[in-house]
Design an enzyme around this catalytic site. Sequence first.
Site, PDB file in Angstrom:
ATOM      1  N   GLY A  65       0.850  -1.187   0.000  1.00  0.00           N
ATOM      2  CA  GLY A  65       0.000   0.000   0.000  1.00  0.00           C
ATOM      3  C   GLY A  65       0.883   1.232   0.000  1.00  0.00           C
ATOM      4  O   GLY A  65       2.047   1.174   0.392  1.00  0.00           O
ATOM      5  N   GLY A 120       0.283  -5.033   0.647  1.00  0.00           N
ATOM      6  CA  GLY A 120      -0.902  -4.794  -0.173  1.00  0.00           C
ATOM      7  C   GLY A 120      -0.913  -5.559  -1.491  1.00  0.00           C
ATOM      8  O   GLY A 120      -1.977  -5.798  -2.066  1.00  0.00           O
ATOM      9  N   GLU A 143       5.325  -5.738   7.311  1.00  0.00           N
ATOM     10  CA  GLU A 143       4.770  -4.555   8.013  1.00  0.00           C
ATOM     11  C   GLU A 143       5.322  -4.323   9.408  1.00  0.00           C
ATOM     12  O   GLU A 143       5.301  -3.185   9.899  1.00  0.00           O
ATOM     13  CB  GLU A 143       3.240  -4.650   8.083  1.00  0.00           C
ATOM     14  CG  GLU A 143       2.542  -4.511   6.728  1.00  0.00           C
ATOM     15  CD  GLU A 143       2.327  -5.835   6.008  1.00  0.00           C
ATOM     16  OE1 GLU A 143       2.921  -6.852   6.434  1.00  0.00           O
ATOM     17  OE2 GLU A 143       1.572  -5.850   5.026  1.00  0.00           O
ATOM     18  N   ASP A 151      -1.608  -6.823   7.357  1.00  0.00           N
ATOM     19  CA  ASP A 151      -3.031  -6.565   7.096  1.00  0.00           C
ATOM     20  C   ASP A 151      -3.469  -7.155   5.755  1.00  0.00           C
ATOM     21  O   ASP A 151      -2.985  -8.219   5.373  1.00  0.00           O
ATOM     22  CB  ASP A 151      -3.320  -5.056   7.226  1.00  0.00           C
ATOM     23  CG  ASP A 151      -2.679  -4.230   6.118  1.00  0.00           C
ATOM     24  OD1 ASP A 151      -1.719  -4.696   5.503  1.00  0.00           O
ATOM     25  OD2 ASP A 151      -3.150  -3.095   5.868  1.00  0.00           O
TER      26      ASP A 151
END
Length: 364
Positions: A65, A120, A143, A151
Amino acid sequence: MSDDVLLETRGPVGVVTLNRPKALNALNLAMCRVLLPRLEAWAADPEVKAVVIRGAGGRAFCAGGDVRAVAASVVEAAPRESAGERLSREFFRAEYSLNHRIHHFGKPYVSLVDGICMGGGLGLSIHGSHRVVTERLVLAMPETAIGLFPDVGGGWFLPRFPGESGTYLGLTGARCNAADAMWLGYGTHFVESARLDAVLDALVGAPWGRGSAHAVVDGVLADFHADAGTSVLATQHAAIDRCFAAERVEDIQQALEAEGSTWAQESWATLLRMCPTSLKVSLRQVRMGRTRGYDEMAGVEYRLSQAMTARADFREGIRAVLVDKDNKPRWHPGTLGDVSDADVEACFAPLEGDAFALPTGPRR
Ligand code: QUE
């Protein structure tokens, strides 16, 4: 419309090309906002039999992301309802909605994962039906190195990887190659990078009238599938299960010390560099996901995204890894012992007036 994502139909195939090669195709809010309605339209269009997604530029599928933009907006922040809070909220809502749409897509959704795929990037690929990996694959959930947590559904898919391998990958951010990815079940097919254009051509020209669309894709990809080689991750599997089964990060560290191998020493040293709050939050998230469905974990992860991006560790992680690139983050709290259970629990607390409920589909 921005050129950050290219959309076209080639015959019966919807083709998505992530097109920010200088940013390793990192996913930003504008891309999410273009992609979601197009996937909705393709899901509803009987002329579209399948979707293919790939990255432009030859280096990456998708590096994650666009967390750098989220962090930058938080830094500009004034108090409540600042631009930073707004971007964090809008970005994660849009990204997780996209993941959710892919998870429940129904039609074949084929990711051509050639090069870097992190964070992501897994959210854009793992929720679909097919993932073609190549000899250039670098797969990771990194992350905890930037003060976040694994996530885009990591709370759901990491505990479903073999044994404790998902716990290991989510806490350490360890990189996987194609053989590892096949062993995990992330990769459904291995194809040489140079043959990917031929894969797309074959999908476009496939006999879609014959049998289910999923069976047609299975048939095409089987014709290209080759052996990915031996997975190093698979050879570490027994040690991973021994060391990463604990319920507390401190106990995992102790188990790695007791294990004594080079792999265990390196993993121990890696954990020492990661954000302590991220490690504790991530372990709790992955343990929760053992018994919960994808849709429920997406709601949990949305809360976590808001709690974790509001912490100073996130800005510090982005500074150390993506801006200054000194790779020397100073975390607060700085040790696992200084992160209390209450600190961890607080990150999971419901958000006042900002619940994120996605339409639930059948449990997968
Ligand atoms: C952890 C992450 C990300 C990361 C590095 C980490 C991440 C992400 C990027 C990234 C990489 C290159 C880019 C870019 C972003 O790096 O999510 O814009 O050009 O997107 O250690 O989670």
